[in-house]
Design a protein around this motif. Structure first.
Motif, PDB file in Angstrom:
ATOM      1  N   MET A 270       0.831  -1.203   0.000  1.00  0.00           N
ATOM      2  CA  MET A 270       0.000   0.000   0.000  1.00  0.00           C
ATOM      3  C   MET A 270       0.863   1.248   0.000  1.00  0.00           C
ATOM      4  SD  MET A 270      -3.127  -0.917   2.588  1.00  0.00           S
ATOM      5  CE  MET A 270      -4.344  -2.167   2.151  1.00  0.00           C
ATOM      6  N   LEU A 271       0.336   2.298  -0.591  1.00  0.00           N
ATOM      7  CA  LEU A 271       1.006   3.594  -0.592  1.00  0.00           C
ATOM      8  C   LEU A 271      -0.059   4.675  -0.695  1.00  0.00           C
ATOM      9  CD1 LEU A 271       2.460   4.380  -4.113  1.00  0.00           C
ATOM     10  CD2 LEU A 271       1.076   2.349  -3.678  1.00  0.00           C
ATOM     11  N   PRO A 272       0.251   5.910  -0.281  1.00  0.00           N
ATOM     12  CA  PRO A 272      -0.752   6.977  -0.368  1.00  0.00           C
ATOM     13  C   PRO A 272      -1.270   7.123  -1.789  1.00  0.00           C
ATOM     14  CG  PRO A 272       1.125   7.685   0.942  1.00  0.00           C
ATOM     15  CD  PRO A 272       1.508   6.372   0.322  1.00  0.00           C
ATOM     16  N   VAL A 273      -2.572   7.271  -1.919  1.00  0.00           N
ATOM     17  CA  VAL A 273      -3.177   7.271  -3.250  1.00  0.00           C
ATOM     18  C   VAL A 273      -2.638   8.393  -4.127  1.00  0.00           C
ATOM     19  CG1 VAL A 273      -5.175   8.700  -2.621  1.00  0.00           C
ATOM     20  CG2 VAL A 273      -5.380   7.031  -4.473  1.00  0.00           C
ATOM     21  N   ASP A 274      -2.293   9.529  -3.512  1.00  0.00           N
ATOM     22  CA  ASP A 274      -1.789  10.627  -4.340  1.00  0.00           C
ATOM     23  C   ASP A 274      -0.351  10.407  -4.789  1.00  0.00           C
ATOM     24  OD1 ASP A 274      -0.522  11.033  -1.945  1.00  0.00           O
ATOM     25  OD2 ASP A 274      -1.276  13.075  -1.634  1.00  0.00           O
ATOM     26  N   GLN A 275       0.261   9.287  -4.359  1.00  0.00           N
ATOM     27  CA  GLN A 275       1.588   8.910  -4.846  1.00  0.00           C
ATOM     28  C   GLN A 275       1.525   7.735  -5.816  1.00  0.00           C
ATOM     29  OE1 GLN A 275       4.391   8.350  -1.597  1.00  0.00           O
ATOM     30  NE2 GLN A 275       3.539  10.084  -0.459  1.00  0.00           N
ATOM     31  N   ALA A 276       0.310   7.412  -6.283  1.00  0.00           N
ATOM     32  CA  ALA A 276       0.132   6.277  -7.180  1.00  0.00           C
ATOM     33  C   ALA A 276       0.948   6.451  -8.461  1.00  0.00           C
ATOM     34  CB  ALA A 276      -1.344   6.106  -7.524  1.00  0.00           C
ATOM     35  N   GLN A 277       1.467   5.332  -8.942  1.00  0.00           N
ATOM     36  CA  GLN A 277       2.230   5.292 -10.179  1.00  0.00           C
ATOM     37  C   GLN A 277       1.502   4.377 -11.177  1.00  0.00           C
ATOM     38  OE1 GLN A 277       5.137   7.097 -10.749  1.00  0.00           O
ATOM     39  NE2 GLN A 277       4.538   8.049  -8.810  1.00  0.00           N
ATOM     40  N   PRO A 278       1.834   4.467 -12.480  1.00  0.00           N
ATOM     41  CA  PRO A 278       1.168   3.617 -13.463  1.00  0.00           C
ATOM     42  C   PRO A 278       1.221   2.142 -13.084  1.00  0.00           C
ATOM     43  CG  PRO A 278       2.436   5.312 -14.567  1.00  0.00           C
ATOM     44  CD  PRO A 278       2.769   5.421 -13.100  1.00  0.00           C
ATOM     45  N   GLY A 279       0.068   1.512 -13.163  1.00  0.00           N
ATOM     46  CA  GLY A 279      -0.063   0.107 -12.806  1.00  0.00           C
ATOM     47  C   GLY A 279      -0.634  -0.118 -11.425  1.00  0.00           C
ATOM     48  N   ASP A 280      -0.596   0.887 -10.544  1.00  0.00           N
ATOM     49  CA  ASP A 280      -1.168   0.745  -9.207  1.00  0.00           C
ATOM     50  C   ASP A 280      -2.691   0.692  -9.287  1.00  0.00           C
ATOM     51  OD1 ASP A 280       1.390   0.830  -8.203  1.00  0.00           O
ATOM     52  OD2 ASP A 280       1.280   2.927  -7.572  1.00  0.00           O
ATOM     53  N   LEU A 281      -3.303   0.008  -8.330  1.00  0.00           N
ATOM     54  CA  LEU A 281      -4.748  -0.128  -8.281  1.00  0.00           C
ATOM     55  C   LEU A 281      -5.354   0.888  -7.322  1.00  0.00           C
ATOM     56  CD1 LEU A 281      -5.163  -4.022  -8.198  1.00  0.00           C
ATOM     57  CD2 LEU A 281      -4.924  -2.497 -10.166  1.00  0.00           C
ATOM     58  N   LEU A 282      -6.463   1.492  -7.726  1.00  0.00           N
ATOM     59  CA  LEU A 282      -7.202   2.446  -6.908  1.00  0.00           C
ATOM     60  C   LEU A 282      -8.546   1.838  -6.555  1.00  0.00           C
ATOM     61  CD1 LEU A 282      -4.951   4.229  -8.050  1.00  0.00           C
ATOM     62  CD2 LEU A 282      -6.649   6.014  -8.488  1.00  0.00           C
ATOM     63  N   PHE A 283      -9.041   2.145  -5.356  1.00  0.00           N
ATOM     64  CA  PHE A 283     -10.254   1.511  -4.850  1.00  0.00           C
ATOM     65  C   PHE A 283     -11.253   2.547  -4.349  1.00  0.00           C
ATOM     66  CE2 PHE A 283      -6.862  -1.506  -4.609  1.00  0.00           C
ATOM     67  CZ  PHE A 283      -7.424  -2.720  -4.954  1.00  0.00           C
ATOM     68  N   TRP A 284     -12.551   2.230  -4.516  1.00  0.00           N
ATOM     69  CA  TRP A 284     -13.628   3.079  -4.032  1.00  0.00           C
ATOM     70  C   TRP A 284     -14.483   2.278  -3.051  1.00  0.00           C
ATOM     71  CZ3 TRP A 284     -11.164   3.612  -8.469  1.00  0.00           C
ATOM     72  CH2 TRP A 284     -10.901   4.903  -8.960  1.00  0.00           C
ATOM     73  N   ALA A 285     -14.933   2.963  -1.970  1.00  0.00           N
ATOM     74  CA  ALA A 285     -15.725   2.301  -0.933  1.00  0.00           C
ATOM     75  C   ALA A 285     -16.891   3.193  -0.528  1.00  0.00           C
ATOM     76  CB  ALA A 285     -14.854   1.994   0.287  1.00  0.00           C
ATOM     77  N   TYR A 286     -17.926   2.581   0.014  1.00  0.00           N
ATOM     78  CA  TYR A 286     -19.050   3.353   0.550  1.00  0.00           C
ATOM     79  C   TYR A 286     -18.642   4.067   1.834  1.00  0.00           C
ATOM     80  CZ  TYR A 286     -21.725   0.587  -2.798  1.00  0.00           C
ATOM     81  OH  TYR A 286     -22.186   0.003  -3.956  1.00  0.00           O
ATOM     82  N   ASP A 287     -17.746   3.425   2.599  1.00  0.00           N
ATOM     83  CA  ASP A 287     -17.204   4.011   3.827  1.00  0.00           C
ATOM     84  C   ASP A 287     -15.685   3.876   3.742  1.00  0.00           C
ATOM     85  OD1 ASP A 287     -16.292   4.667   6.333  1.00  0.00           O
ATOM     86  OD2 ASP A 287     -17.558   3.249   7.420  1.00  0.00           O
ATOM     87  N   ARG A 288     -14.987   4.986   3.551  1.00  0.00           N
ATOM     88  CA  ARG A 288     -13.539   4.941   3.332  1.00  0.00           C
ATOM     89  C   ARG A 288     -12.778   4.369   4.522  1.00  0.00           C
ATOM     90  NH1 ARG A 288     -11.509  10.669   1.690  1.00  0.00           N
ATOM     91  NH2 ARG A 288      -9.553   9.505   1.642  1.00  0.00           N
ATOM     92  N   SER A 289     -13.369   4.406   5.709  1.00  0.00           N
ATOM     93  CA  SER A 289     -12.689   3.868   6.892  1.00  0.00           C
ATOM     94  C   SER A 289     -12.875   2.362   7.031  1.00  0.00           C
ATOM     95  CB  SER A 289     -13.195   4.563   8.161  1.00  0.00           C
ATOM     96  OG  SER A 289     -14.541   4.201   8.429  1.00  0.00           O
ATOM     97  N   ASN A 290     -13.685   1.768   6.166  1.00  0.00           N
ATOM     98  CA  ASN A 290     -14.002   0.343   6.289  1.00  0.00           C
ATOM     99  C   ASN A 290     -13.751  -0.368   4.958  1.00  0.00           C
ATOM    100  OD1 ASN A 290     -14.992  -2.189   6.804  1.00  0.00           O
ATOM    101  ND2 ASN A 290     -17.077  -1.541   7.269  1.00  0.00           N
ATOM    102  N   PRO A 291     -12.611  -1.081   4.815  1.00  0.00           N
ATOM    103  CA  PRO A 291     -12.314  -1.769   3.546  1.00  0.00           C
ATOM    104  C   PRO A 291     -13.358  -2.793   3.146  1.00  0.00           C
ATOM    105  CG  PRO A 291     -10.353  -1.641   4.931  1.00  0.00           C
ATOM    106  CD  PRO A 291     -11.510  -1.208   5.790  1.00  0.00           C
ATOM    107  N   ALA A 292     -14.174  -3.250   4.105  1.00  0.00           N
ATOM    108  CA  ALA A 292     -15.206  -4.233   3.767  1.00  0.00           C
ATOM    109  C   ALA A 292     -16.270  -3.639   2.857  1.00  0.00           C
ATOM    110  CB  ALA A 292     -15.860  -4.771   5.039  1.00  0.00           C
ATOM    111  N   THR A 293     -16.317  -2.294   2.728  1.00  0.00           N
ATOM    112  CA  THR A 293     -17.333  -1.652   1.887  1.00  0.00           C
ATOM    113  C   THR A 293     -16.795  -1.280   0.504  1.00  0.00           C
ATOM    114  OG1 THR A 293     -16.864   0.620   2.640  1.00  0.00           O
ATOM    115  CG2 THR A 293     -18.378  -0.701   3.977  1.00  0.00           C
ATOM    116  N   ILE A 294     -15.581  -1.733   0.177  1.00  0.00           N
ATOM    117  CA  ILE A 294     -15.031  -1.467  -1.157  1.00  0.00           C
ATOM    118  C   ILE A 294     -15.933  -2.106  -2.215  1.00  0.00           C
ATOM    119  CG2 ILE A 294     -13.136  -2.080  -2.722  1.00  0.00           C
ATOM    120  CD1 ILE A 294     -11.241  -1.662  -0.343  1.00  0.00           C
ATOM    121  N   HIS A 295     -16.224  -1.350  -3.273  1.00  0.00           N
ATOM    122  CA  HIS A 295     -17.120  -1.845  -4.312  1.00  0.00           C
ATOM    123  C   HIS A 295     -16.581  -1.648  -5.724  1.00  0.00           C
ATOM    124  CE1 HIS A 295     -18.283   2.307  -5.331  1.00  0.00           C
ATOM    125  NE2 HIS A 295     -18.238   2.532  -4.028  1.00  0.00           N
TER     126      HIS A 295
END
Length: 337
Positions: A270-295
């Motif tokens: 993992m790395l801070p999203v604003d430091q993402a480089q090509p090929g890194d994966l970005l994720f969206w969630a209903y609740d950013r504090s809870n990875p179980a809500t990633i969709h």
């Protein structure tokens, strides 16, 4: 609407071809830096592979810590004190803080589910100690550490995962919620701003994207215009959902990812999203504090753009991304690292 979508798709395909080539060139040129980073990490004792020690929105750890009462902060101080006395690394303190906050709110409770007691809700009937012992903070903290250090590879896991290995909760993802607060407390109370021991964030010790990442981008870009299908099979390339596109792109370069986006969030450094480089994966969630809500998951291709299979009726496409957009997790993930 349909014709506009097709036109938009053609425009995107035409414009992103250059971006795709640029991204591939960028990650290939970083191979030397990646090799250097791996060589450095072989000689440094730290947990660089864990990435940052906090996964919440900026400032959330400080805000949560300021809400703690005097008795809660006293227990934090005791967790850190005992951890130092036992010469355990700051990561161990963070794990204990996250576990204690999740189980009891960092309070020494004389009640709980069934016969659970104390800060870590230890059960005397399950061999954690006598009722008098498990409500003694000194005993319970030492007992927690005793069990933690027997967990295989606990120093190579995210803190919440190690907390779950000790506590064996029916809700394993809940420990991650308090990661930002625990990291802040270690710096504020324990006077250790960097629990991983590798400097702030991940720095140069996180291996750079490799040629494999560039080829994964190239593969994903080759699917532009194909239809979205929820639950798409991963054995063909006629259609995709968000996670099947990522899985097959990285599978094409020999990197295995789990099937669904929630699981893919755990499948790399993992790395801070604003430091993402090509090929890194970005994720969206209903609740950013809870990875179980990633969709949702997408692949960053550089130049402020992602490639994704977004939703029904929208073909695989490229779009701009804002690192502060709604629902975007604070961490990006680098597969294969």
């Amino acid at each position: 609407m349909k014709s506009a979508l097709v036109v938009g798709g053609l425009v995107v395909v035409a414009t992103v071809a250059v971006a795709g080539v640029s991204a591939v060139t960028q990650v290939v040129s970083q191979d030397q830096a990646a090799d250097q980073a791996r060589a450095m990490s072989a000689n440094v004792t730290c947990n660089a592979s864990l990435g940052p020690v906090t996964s919440g929105p900026p400032g959330s750890g400080k805000n949560d810590a300021e809400k703690l009462k005097e008795d809660q902060r006293a227990n934090v101080a005791l967790i850190i004190q005992i951890g130092k006395e036992r010469q355990l690394p700051p990561l161990a303190w963070q794990i204990a803080i996250q576990a204690g906050m999740t189980e009891s709110g960092l309070r020494n409770l004389n009640h709980g589910d069934r016969d659970s007691l104390g800060m870590f809700q230890m059960r005397p009937s399950m061999g954690w100690g006598s009722p008098a012992q498990v409500v003694d903070p000194h005993y319970s903290i030492n007992k927690f550490y005793d069990v933690l250090i027997k967990v295989p590879n606990w120093e190579q896991q995210r803190p919440g995962e190690s907390a779950q290995d000790v506590e064996r909760s029916a809700f394993p993802d809940r420990y991650h919620k308090w990661e930002p607060m625990a990291a802040h407390l270690i710096g504020n109370v324990g006077l250790v701003p960097d629990p991983t021991g590798c400097g702030q964030g991940t720095g140069l010790l996180l291996a750079a994207p490799t040629e494999g990442a560039g080829k994964a981008i190239e593969w994903a870009m080759g699917q532009l215009g194909k239809p979205y299908q929820w639950g798409a099979l991963t054995t063909h390339q006629n259609s995709f959902d968000c996670s099947s596109l990522m899985l097959q792109a990285y599978r094409s370069v020999g990197i295995a990812l789990p099937r669904v986006s929630r699981q893919q969030y755990r499948a790399g450094a993992m790395l801070p999203v604003d430091q993402a480089q090509p090929g890194d994966l970005l994720f969206w969630a209903y609740d950013r504090s809870n990875p179980a809500t990633i969709h949702h998951v997408a692949m960053y291709i550089g130049d402020g753009k992602i490639v994704e299979a977004q939703q029904t009726g929208v073909p695989v496409h490229v779009r701009p991304v804002r690192f502060n957009e709604r629902g975007l997790m604070a961490q990006a993930v680098r597969p294969g690292v």
